[in-house]
Design an enzyme around this catalytic site. Structure first.
Site, PDB file in Angstrom:
ATOM      1  N   SER A  36      26.978  35.048  40.980  1.00 30.97           N
ATOM      2  CA  SER A  36      27.536  36.003  41.944  1.00 30.97           C
ATOM      3  C   SER A  36      27.366  35.566  43.396  1.00 30.97           C
ATOM      4  CB  SER A  36      26.961  37.403  41.710  1.00 30.97           C
ATOM      5  OG  SER A  36      27.257  37.835  40.389  1.00 30.97           O
TER       6      SER A  36
ATOM      7  N   GLY B  70      28.361  36.571  36.936  1.00 27.54           N
ATOM      8  CA  GLY B  70      29.498  37.466  36.708  1.00 27.54           C
ATOM      9  C   GLY B  70      29.137  38.942  36.731  1.00 27.54           C
TER      10      GLY B  70
ATOM     11  N   GLU C  28      20.964  28.953  37.587  1.00 33.21           N
ATOM     12  CA  GLU C  28      21.833  30.114  37.414  1.00 33.21           C
ATOM     13  C   GLU C  28      21.122  31.140  36.539  1.00 33.21           C
ATOM     14  OE1 GLU C  28      26.199  29.036  38.032  1.00 33.21           O
ATOM     15  OE2 GLU C  28      25.754  28.500  35.976  1.00 33.21           O
TER      16      GLU C  28
ATOM     17  N   ASN D 221      33.514  26.782  39.654  1.00 33.74           N
ATOM     18  CA  ASN D 221      33.650  26.705  38.205  1.00 33.74           C
ATOM     19  C   ASN D 221      34.703  27.736  37.804  1.00 33.74           C
ATOM     20  OD1 ASN D 221      33.342  26.780  35.440  1.00 33.74           O
ATOM     21  ND2 ASN D 221      31.262  27.630  35.458  1.00 33.74           N
ATOM     22  N   TRP D 222      35.894  27.231  37.475  1.00 36.82           N
ATOM     23  CA  TRP D 222      36.988  28.160  37.160  1.00 36.82           C
ATOM     24  C   TRP D 222      36.891  28.717  35.744  1.00 36.82           C
ATOM     25  CZ3 TRP D 222      41.926  25.493  39.658  1.00 36.82           C
ATOM     26  CH2 TRP D 222      41.809  25.566  41.053  1.00 36.82           C
ATOM     27  N   LYS D 223      35.977  28.196  34.951  1.00 36.46           N
ATOM     28  CA  LYS D 223      35.821  28.669  33.564  1.00 36.46           C
ATOM     29  C   LYS D 223      37.180  28.630  32.855  1.00 36.46           C
ATOM     30  CE  LYS D 223      31.789  31.172  35.072  1.00 36.46           C
ATOM     31  NZ  LYS D 223      30.874  32.294  34.901  1.00 36.46           N
TER      32      LYS D 223
ATOM     33  N   GLU E  12      26.969  29.884  29.414  1.00 36.15           N
ATOM     34  CA  GLU E  12      27.998  30.352  28.463  1.00 36.15           C
ATOM     35  C   GLU E  12      28.162  29.369  27.309  1.00 36.15           C
ATOM     36  OE1 GLU E  12      30.988  30.973  31.462  1.00 36.15           O
ATOM     37  OE2 GLU E  12      29.817  32.651  32.233  1.00 36.15           O
TER      38      GLU E  12
ATOM     39  N   GLY F 279      31.512  30.932  40.384  1.00 37.57           N
ATOM     40  CA  GLY F 279      32.507  31.294  39.378  1.00 37.57           C
ATOM     41  C   GLY F 279      33.604  32.148  39.995  1.00 37.57           C
ATOM     42  N   GLY F 280      33.461  33.456  39.875  1.00 35.41           N
ATOM     43  CA  GLY F 280      34.488  34.405  40.320  1.00 35.41           C
ATOM     44  C   GLY F 280      35.045  34.126  41.712  1.00 35.41           C
TER      45      GLY F 280
HETATM   46  P1  PGA Z   1      29.776  33.813  39.001  1.00 30.17           P
HETATM   47  O1  PGA Z   1      29.617  32.564  37.984  1.00 30.17           O
HETATM   48  O2  PGA Z   1      29.803  33.236  40.394  1.00 30.17           O
HETATM   49  O3  PGA Z   1      31.074  34.453  38.614  1.00 30.17           O
HETATM   50  O4  PGA Z   1      28.587  34.688  38.794  1.00 30.17           O
HETATM   51  C1  PGA Z   1      28.777  31.488  38.277  1.00 30.17           C
HETATM   52  C2  PGA Z   1      28.758  30.522  37.129  1.00 30.17           C
HETATM   53  O5  PGA Z   1      28.750  30.963  35.981  1.00 30.17           O
HETATM   54  O6  PGA Z   1      28.744  29.296  37.325  1.00 30.17           O
END
Ligand code: PGA
Length: 254
Positions: free
Chosen positions: A214, A174, A168, A9-11, A98, A235-236
């Protein structure tokens, strides 16, 4: 028996130019190889075509981070399921925390989006998870049950082939803090029991439940080794070709 889904998920990161470069880098090492996991990256809407063309001829898939609950027409700023299909997407992430927190998405809207996505031939990744205060007060199952059941009740019929759930915990997104493998397993098992109540055991056994929050190369193995963890929503660590690649390799090795 369930295929791992390793979803990035590149957001709100990577416009078309950067996304094309990153996608090419990611797929480069996997070109011509067959792999048993599903590899999926979800860039911002505007970068979907760039990523889609960079992935051509590879096993990598493209997905979206959101979708409208409407067909088409006067909905300024929205993107429809048919547009995503036209652009080559196979999955849509729905109800990310989010979006719930910053854009006021409710269980009702999320349920409508999930149904529309599946009815229109795409696969839905429904995100659920509790806040830190909710876990601290022992309410995590109650919160997740409400989020999952809002969608299962609205879906009504069994759509287990096209339905993925991502657990999640909001406190792990994050933050660098990850749920322990035991905490993840406990919640994933609970979520599977909710699906079983609605659709029966064989369908519940089919539904993939991803862990998100994470996930990184150094914790992926212990999380993905849990019996009810069927992949990751990352994400990250999905914004770098090498860390995403390492997680994918980890899934391939299990
Ligand atoms: P993260 O994000 O791996 O940066 O914690 C995960 C997500 O929000 O899907």
């Amino acid at each position: 028996m369930r295929t791992f889904l390793i979803a990035g998920n590149w957001k709100m990161n990577a416009g078309p130019t950067e996304a094309a470069k990153l996608a090419k880098e990611m797929a480069a090492g996997w070109k011509g190889k067959t792999f048993k996991s599903e590899a999926l990256l979800c860039p911002p809407f505007i970068s979907i075509p760039a990523v889609q063309s960079a992935f051509e001829g590879t096993g990598f898939q493209t997905g979206a981070q959101n979708v409208s609950n409407q067909d088409n027409g006067a909905y300024t700023g929205e993107i429809s399921t048919s547009m995503l299909k036209d652009a080559g997407c196979s999955y849509v992430i729905i109800g990310h925390s989010e979006r719930r927190e910053y854009y006021g998405e409710t269980d009702k809207l999320i349920a409508e989006k999930t149904k529309k996505t599946i009815d229109d031939g795409l696969k839905a990744i429904l995100c659920v998870g509790e806040l830190l205060e909710e876990r601290k007060s022992g309410k995590q199952e109650e919160v997740v049950e409400k989020q999952v059941n809002a969608v299962l009740n609205h879906l009504g019929e069994d759509v287990s082939d096209n339905f993925v759930i991502a657990y999640e915990p909001v406190w792990a997104i994050g933050t660098g803090e990850t749920a322990t493998p035991e905490q993840a397993q406990e919640m994933h098992k609970f979520i599977r029991s909710l699906v079983e109540k609605s659709w029966g055991k064989s369908s519940a056994d089919k539904v993939r439940i991803l862990y998100g929050g994470s996930m990184k190369p150094d914790n992926a193995h212990e999380l993905l080794s849990m019996p009810d963890v069927d992949g990751g929503l990352i994400g990250g660590a999905s914004l770098k070709a090498d860390s995403y690649g390492q997680i994918l390799e980890t899934a391939e090795s299990i």
